[in-house]
Scaffold this active site. Structure first.
Site, PDB file in Angstrom:
ATOM      1  N   SER A 125       0.818  -1.220   0.000  1.00  7.84           N
ATOM      2  CA  SER A 125       0.000   0.000   0.000  1.00  7.84           C
ATOM      3  C   SER A 125       0.845   1.261   0.000  1.00  7.84           C
ATOM      4  O   SER A 125       0.296   2.362   0.100  1.00  7.84           O
ATOM      5  CB  SER A 125      -0.877   0.036   1.258  1.00  7.84           C
ATOM      6  OG  SER A 125      -1.665  -1.097   1.333  1.00  7.84           O
ATOM      7  N   THR A 175       3.891   1.304   2.070  1.00 11.62           N
ATOM      8  CA  THR A 175       4.532   1.289   3.391  1.00 11.62           C
ATOM      9  C   THR A 175       5.919   1.920   3.353  1.00 11.62           C
ATOM     10  O   THR A 175       6.277   2.722   4.223  1.00 11.62           O
ATOM     11  CB  THR A 175       4.690  -0.183   3.870  1.00 11.62           C
ATOM     12  OG1 THR A 175       3.574  -0.938   3.433  1.00 11.62           O
ATOM     13  CG2 THR A 175       4.863  -0.260   5.360  1.00 11.62           C
ATOM     14  N   THR A 176       6.701   1.545   2.350  1.00 12.91           N
ATOM     15  CA  THR A 176       8.084   2.018   2.255  1.00 12.91           C
ATOM     16  C   THR A 176       8.107   3.545   2.145  1.00 12.91           C
ATOM     17  O   THR A 176       8.930   4.220   2.775  1.00 12.91           O
ATOM     18  CB  THR A 176       8.753   1.396   1.001  1.00 12.91           C
ATOM     19  OG1 THR A 176       8.397   0.013   0.940  1.00 12.91           O
ATOM     20  CG2 THR A 176      10.243   1.539   1.026  1.00 12.91           C
ATOM     21  N   TRP A 177       7.203   4.061   1.371  1.00 16.64           N
ATOM     22  CA  TRP A 177       7.101   5.524   1.176  1.00 16.64           C
ATOM     23  C   TRP A 177       6.740   6.198   2.501  1.00 16.64           C
ATOM     24  O   TRP A 177       7.372   7.177   2.906  1.00 16.64           O
ATOM     25  CB  TRP A 177       6.036   5.795   0.115  1.00 16.64           C
ATOM     26  CG  TRP A 177       5.966   7.193  -0.405  1.00 16.64           C
ATOM     27  CD1 TRP A 177       6.895   8.196  -0.226  1.00 16.64           C
ATOM     28  CD2 TRP A 177       4.914   7.736  -1.208  1.00 16.64           C
ATOM     29  NE1 TRP A 177       6.468   9.335  -0.868  1.00 16.64           N
ATOM     30  CE2 TRP A 177       5.261   9.069  -1.477  1.00 16.64           C
ATOM     31  CE3 TRP A 177       3.726   7.231  -1.730  1.00 16.64           C
ATOM     32  CZ2 TRP A 177       4.448   9.901  -2.241  1.00 16.64           C
ATOM     33  CZ3 TRP A 177       2.919   8.056  -2.500  1.00 16.64           C
ATOM     34  CH2 TRP A 177       3.280   9.381  -2.753  1.00 16.64           C
ATOM     35  N   HIS A 220       1.913  -4.788   9.685  1.00  8.98           N
ATOM     36  CA  HIS A 220       0.788  -5.103   8.783  1.00  8.98           C
ATOM     37  C   HIS A 220      -0.365  -5.726   9.578  1.00  8.98           C
ATOM     38  O   HIS A 220      -1.385  -6.093   8.986  1.00  8.98           O
ATOM     39  CB  HIS A 220       1.227  -6.124   7.728  1.00  8.98           C
ATOM     40  CG  HIS A 220       2.185  -5.594   6.698  1.00  8.98           C
ATOM     41  ND1 HIS A 220       2.081  -4.344   6.142  1.00  8.98           N
ATOM     42  CD2 HIS A 220       3.260  -6.178   6.094  1.00  8.98           C
ATOM     43  CE1 HIS A 220       3.046  -4.173   5.256  1.00  8.98           C
ATOM     44  NE2 HIS A 220       3.782  -5.268   5.209  1.00  8.98           N
ATOM     45  N   TYR A 226      -2.967   6.365  -0.423  1.00  2.30           N
ATOM     46  CA  TYR A 226      -1.828   6.411  -1.357  1.00  2.30           C
ATOM     47  C   TYR A 226      -2.131   7.369  -2.509  1.00  2.30           C
ATOM     48  O   TYR A 226      -1.288   8.183  -2.903  1.00  2.30           O
ATOM     49  CB  TYR A 226      -1.573   4.997  -1.881  1.00  2.30           C
ATOM     50  CG  TYR A 226      -0.418   4.854  -2.840  1.00  2.30           C
ATOM     51  CD1 TYR A 226       0.861   4.557  -2.381  1.00  2.30           C
ATOM     52  CD2 TYR A 226      -0.604   4.986  -4.221  1.00  2.30           C
ATOM     53  CE1 TYR A 226       1.930   4.404  -3.264  1.00  2.30           C
ATOM     54  CE2 TYR A 226       0.453   4.842  -5.101  1.00  2.30           C
ATOM     55  CZ  TYR A 226       1.715   4.552  -4.625  1.00  2.30           C
ATOM     56  OH  TYR A 226       2.767   4.400  -5.509  1.00  2.30           O
ATOM     57  N   ARG A 239       8.770  -0.486  -7.765  1.00  3.57           N
ATOM     58  CA  ARG A 239       8.413  -1.033  -9.080  1.00  3.57           C
ATOM     59  C   ARG A 239       8.006   0.112  -9.995  1.00  3.57           C
ATOM     60  O   ARG A 239       8.814   0.658 -10.729  1.00  3.57           O
ATOM     61  CB  ARG A 239       7.300  -2.079  -8.920  1.00  3.57           C
ATOM     62  CG  ARG A 239       7.068  -2.955 -10.152  1.00  3.57           C
ATOM     63  CD  ARG A 239       5.909  -3.915  -9.932  1.00  3.57           C
ATOM     64  NE  ARG A 239       4.653  -3.237  -9.712  1.00  3.57           N
ATOM     65  CZ  ARG A 239       3.767  -2.943 -10.673  1.00  3.57           C
ATOM     66  NH1 ARG A 239       4.013  -3.281 -11.912  1.00  3.57           N
ATOM     67  NH2 ARG A 239       2.643  -2.313 -10.381  1.00  3.57           N
ATOM     68  N   LYS A 240       6.717   0.540  -9.937  1.00  8.40           N
ATOM     69  CA  LYS A 240       6.266   1.647 -10.786  1.00  8.40           C
ATOM     70  C   LYS A 240       5.836   2.853  -9.968  1.00  8.40           C
ATOM     71  O   LYS A 240       5.983   3.989 -10.396  1.00  8.40           O
ATOM     72  CB  LYS A 240       5.059   1.191 -11.616  1.00  8.40           C
ATOM     73  CG  LYS A 240       5.384   0.430 -12.859  1.00  8.40           C
ATOM     74  CD  LYS A 240       4.143   0.369 -13.730  1.00  8.40           C
ATOM     75  CE  LYS A 240       4.405  -0.303 -15.048  1.00  8.40           C
ATOM     76  NZ  LYS A 240       3.142  -0.509 -15.801  1.00  8.40           N
ATOM     77  N   GLY A 241       5.197   2.578  -8.838  1.00 10.65           N
ATOM     78  CA  GLY A 241       4.754   3.668  -7.967  1.00 10.65           C
ATOM     79  C   GLY A 241       3.703   4.554  -8.610  1.00 10.65           C
ATOM     80  O   GLY A 241       3.749   5.774  -8.493  1.00 10.65           O
TER      81      GLY A 241
HETATM   82  P1  A3P Z   1       3.868  -0.743  -7.332  1.00 15.68           P
HETATM   83  O1  A3P Z   1       4.144  -2.203  -7.208  1.00 15.68           O
HETATM   84  O2  A3P Z   1       2.473  -0.461  -7.828  1.00 15.68           O
HETATM   85  O3  A3P Z   1       4.887  -0.013  -8.115  1.00 15.68           O
HETATM   86  P2  A3P Z   1       4.948  -1.283   0.015  1.00 15.68           P
HETATM   87  O4  A3P Z   1       5.975  -0.253   0.331  1.00 15.68           O
HETATM   88  O5  A3P Z   1       3.801  -1.273   0.980  1.00 15.68           O
HETATM   89  O6  A3P Z   1       5.568  -2.605  -0.158  1.00 15.68           O
HETATM   90  O7  A3P Z   1       4.278  -0.864  -1.350  1.00 15.68           O
HETATM   91  C1  A3P Z   1       4.993  -0.976  -2.539  1.00 15.68           C
HETATM   92  C2  A3P Z   1       4.374  -0.104  -3.586  1.00 15.68           C
HETATM   93  O8  A3P Z   1       4.682   1.268  -3.287  1.00 15.68           O
HETATM   94  C3  A3P Z   1       4.957  -0.387  -4.934  1.00 15.68           C
HETATM   95  O9  A3P Z   1       3.914  -0.106  -5.856  1.00 15.68           O
HETATM   96  C4  A3P Z   1       6.087   0.612  -5.011  1.00 15.68           C
HETATM   97  O10 A3P Z   1       6.547   0.879  -6.306  1.00 15.68           O
HETATM   98  C5  A3P Z   1       5.433   1.824  -4.372  1.00 15.68           C
HETATM   99  N1  A3P Z   1       6.394   2.780  -3.821  1.00 15.68           N
HETATM  100  C6  A3P Z   1       7.550   2.517  -3.180  1.00 15.68           C
HETATM  101  N2  A3P Z   1       8.155   3.676  -2.847  1.00 15.68           N
HETATM  102  C7  A3P Z   1       7.374   4.674  -3.279  1.00 15.68           C
HETATM  103  C8  A3P Z   1       7.479   6.096  -3.249  1.00 15.68           C
HETATM  104  N3  A3P Z   1       8.510   6.702  -2.685  1.00 15.68           N
HETATM  105  N4  A3P Z   1       6.491   6.819  -3.804  1.00 15.68           N
HETATM  106  C9  A3P Z   1       5.423   6.210  -4.378  1.00 15.68           C
HETATM  107  N5  A3P Z   1       5.276   4.875  -4.449  1.00 15.68           N
HETATM  108  C10 A3P Z   1       6.237   4.110  -3.902  1.00 15.68           C
END
Ligand code: A3P
Length: 353
Positions: free
Chosen positions: A96, A98-100, A162, A250, A316-318
């Site tokens: 969703s 999380t990393t961001w 989570h 998001y 990945r794509k974000g």
């Molecule tokens: P996509 O697979 O659609 O690209 P999580 O951090 O919860 O694992 O979620 C991963 C999703 O957040 C991935 O989506 C990833 O590319 C996206 N993501 C990671 N870093 C991001 C950022 N800084 N800004 C926006 N999206 C981000």
């Protein structure tokens, strides 16, 4: 449910006693259960189970679907974690953003120690993945039988999970503890989960096809799911106690990150001053935590912050609406109907593009 004790005992002796093979080519399911105590394995056997995405099984534990090792860690977390005033807990269902949110929250809360302006090459985010800076309870702190001493951590201590709200709530019931939930539309969350799972799964587990994964997702069979129950519980709590739980989306962050960052800062009682805004601190945090900035860092191109999860797969794509490239019209209809059925009338709505 009684919580059995689970000394992480298991070793070659126990495996031998149970007649398990020590052959390196043994099944993934057996490896999955390594390091789990006999009592714990017995408890697992009493739970309903279904085929997992990247492990042999998902178990229905405390009303949500979860892998065995995470269940063990969650039980330890529930037993041992002591909240402190000012703790911040980031909560999400996987994929969703999380990393961001971890990057944003860490940079925001530590902006006086670590200046986020781009000329500061000492900023921890430039050399550490966000998952190292804001650890998960279930994948890091309480994983593998660890019971960490967290009392010495600098305040505000910042953690992530989570775990669904129902299984978290007793651990955050202390005044001043705040929860930030990030929700993503279920269509993109599914596509992101599907890609991620197939990227990180071990070679001994066969890939989950899009159709198969989609059907599992719609039946609620996803780690920490059903997704609708996860989202709805945090949503309801954010309405009931807006000072305790902040509910972010998001898609809103993608559309207007600055105002959402300010909202986050106010919720965490560290609002930006006018001077900080004038100095460009808000913009600097946004830039430092952006998808493009994080993705190109060496630490995020190589290395593993969580065991077996390579950092590069986290970026990945974000984008919003990538699901359009994958789901067929009948699949989109099925998921739409499910979302209407489970979340319609709750006030929880999504943007899909
Ligand atoms: P996509 O697979 O659609 O690209 P999580 O951090 O919860 O694992 O979620 C991963 C999703 O957040 C991935 O989506 C990833 O590319 C996206 N993501 C990671 N870093 C991001 C950022 N800084 N800004 C926006 N999206 C981000």
């Amino acid at each position: 449910m009684a919580i059995p004790s689970f000394n992480v005992c298991h070793n070659l002796e126990l495996l031998k006693e149970q007649g398990k093979s020590l052959d390196p080519k043994r099944q993934e399911g057996e490896r999955e259960e390594e390091g789990l105590s006999y009592e714990f394995q017995e408890m697992l056997e009493s739970l309903p189970k279904e085929r997992g995405w990247r492990t042999r099984h998902l178990y229905l534990f405390q009303g949500f679907w979860c892998q065995s090792k995470e269940i063990q860690a969650i039980m330890s977390f529930q037993k041992h974690f002591k909240p402190l005033q000012n703790d911040v807990v980031i909560a999400t269902i996987p994929k969703s953003g999380t990393t961001w949110l971890k990057a944003l929250t860490y940079t925001l809360l530590n902006r006086h120690r670590f200046d986020p302006v781009s000329s500061n090459t000492d900023h921890p985010l430039l050399t550490s993945n966000p998952h190292d800076l804001v650890p998960f309870f279930e994948y890091k702190l309480y994983a593998n039988g660890d019971v960490p001493d967290l009392f010495g951590l600098a305040s505000p201590r910042t953690f992530a999970t989570h775990v669904p709200f129902g299984s978290l709530k007793d651990s955050i019931e202390k005044p001043g503890v705040k929860v930030v939930y990030l929700c993503r539309n279920p269509f993109d969350t599914f596509i992101s989960s599907w890609h991620y799972t197939n990227s990180i799964k071990s070679e001994s587990v066969s890939p989950v096809s899009l159709d198969e994964g989609f059907d599992m997702y719609c039946r609620g069979l996803i780690g920490f799911g059903p997704f609708w129950e996860h989202m709805l519980a945090y949503w309801k709590e954010s309405l009931k106690r807006p000072d305790k739980v902040l509910f972010l989306r998001y898609e809103d962050l993608k559309q207007d990150i600055e105002s959402n960052l300010k909202k986050l800062a106010s919720f965490l009682a560290v609002p930006f001053t006018e001077e900080e805004e004038r100095k460009g601190i808000v913009k600097a945090i946004v830039e430092l935590c952006s998808f493009e900035s994080l993705k190109k860092l060496e630490v995020n191109k190589a290395g593993q912050s969580i065991k077996n999860f390579e950092n590069r797969h986290l970026f990945r794509k974000g984008e919003v609406s990538d699901w359009i490239n994958y789901l067929s019209p009948p699949q989109a209809e099925r998921l739409s109907a499910l979302v209407d059925d489970k979340l319609g009338g709750t006030g929880l709505t999504f943007r899909y593009c």
